[in-house]
Design a protein around this motif. Structure first.
Motif, mmCIF file in Angstrom:
data_model
loop_
_atom_site.group_PDB
_atom_site.id
_atom_site.type_symbol
_atom_site.label_atom_id
_atom_site.label_comp_id
_atom_site.label_asym_id
_atom_site.label_seq_id
_atom_site.Cartn_x
_atom_site.Cartn_y
_atom_site.Cartn_z
ATOM 1 N N LEU A 73 36.978 61.697 25.641
ATOM 2 C CA LEU A 73 36.750 61.024 24.360
ATOM 3 C C LEU A 73 36.263 62.014 23.313
ATOM 4 C CD1 LEU A 73 36.301 58.520 22.508
ATOM 5 C CD2 LEU A 73 34.056 58.317 23.580
ATOM 6 N N VAL A 74 35.277 62.821 23.669
ATOM 7 C CA VAL A 74 34.735 63.815 22.736
ATOM 8 C C VAL A 74 35.834 64.789 22.310
ATOM 9 C CG1 VAL A 74 33.110 65.747 22.519
ATOM 10 C CG2 VAL A 74 32.371 63.602 23.579
ATOM 11 N N LYS A 77 38.390 63.005 19.920
ATOM 12 C CA LYS A 77 37.869 62.754 18.572
ATOM 13 C C LYS A 77 37.779 64.051 17.769
ATOM 14 C CE LYS A 77 38.595 59.009 18.870
ATOM 15 N NZ LYS A 77 39.613 58.432 18.024
ATOM 16 N N GLU A 78 37.589 65.170 18.440
ATOM 17 C CA GLU A 78 37.523 66.462 17.759
ATOM 18 C C GLU A 78 38.916 67.022 17.458
ATOM 19 O OE1 GLU A 78 35.910 70.939 18.698
ATOM 20 O OE2 GLU A 78 34.709 69.245 19.402
ATOM 21 N N HIS A 80 42.169 65.372 18.221
ATOM 22 C CA HIS A 80 43.228 64.388 17.966
ATOM 23 C C HIS A 80 42.588 63.104 17.418
ATOM 24 C CE1 HIS A 80 46.203 66.803 20.186
ATOM 25 N NE2 HIS A 80 45.203 67.058 21.015
ATOM 26 N N PRO A 81 41.972 63.185 16.241
ATOM 27 C CA PRO A 81 41.190 62.052 15.741
ATOM 28 C C PRO A 81 42.006 60.786 15.477
ATOM 29 C CG PRO A 81 41.407 63.748 14.060
ATOM 30 C CD PRO A 81 41.946 64.325 15.326
ATOM 31 N N THR A 83 44.173 59.524 17.507
ATOM 32 C CA THR A 83 44.456 58.874 18.788
ATOM 33 C C THR A 83 43.363 57.864 19.106
ATOM 34 O OG1 THR A 83 45.592 60.836 19.621
ATOM 35 C CG2 THR A 83 44.812 59.261 21.258
#
Length: 91
Positions: A73-74, A77-78, A80-81, A83
């Motif tokens: 998840l981290v 988000k860094e 492939h925001p 997705t």
């Protein structure tokens, strides 16, 4: 890289148990044939595949070998925001 708007929605399913992952992929593919589904067994597999797949959604078990679904998840988000992410657990 922006996903091709003509391409089908792509879903990556993260599950380390092979049989469960294949069953989920089979069921989802039969139910949602307009989507492209890809299975991965670890965060490392996901990171290796994400650049090529450009998924719309990542559905992942929290407990994966090595790094966890939370680590994925981290990363998403860094890197492939756009997705979407759903984390699941049987615990």
């Amino acid at each position: 890289m922006v996903a091709d708007s003509a391409a089908p929605p792509t879903v990556v399913l993260g599950e380390d148990e092979d049989g469960l992952r294949e069953s989920l992929l089979d069921g989802l593919s039969a139910t949602l044939p307009e989507h492209a589904f890809h299975g991965i067994g670890s965060v490392e597999d996901a990171v290796a595949a994400l650049g090529d797949l450009q998924p719309t959604l990542e559905v992942s078990d929290v407990r994966l070998p090595g790094q966890s679904g939370v680590d994925l998840l981290v990363y998403l988000k860094e890197h492939h925001p756009a997705t979407g992410v759903i984390l699941m657990s049987a615990y």
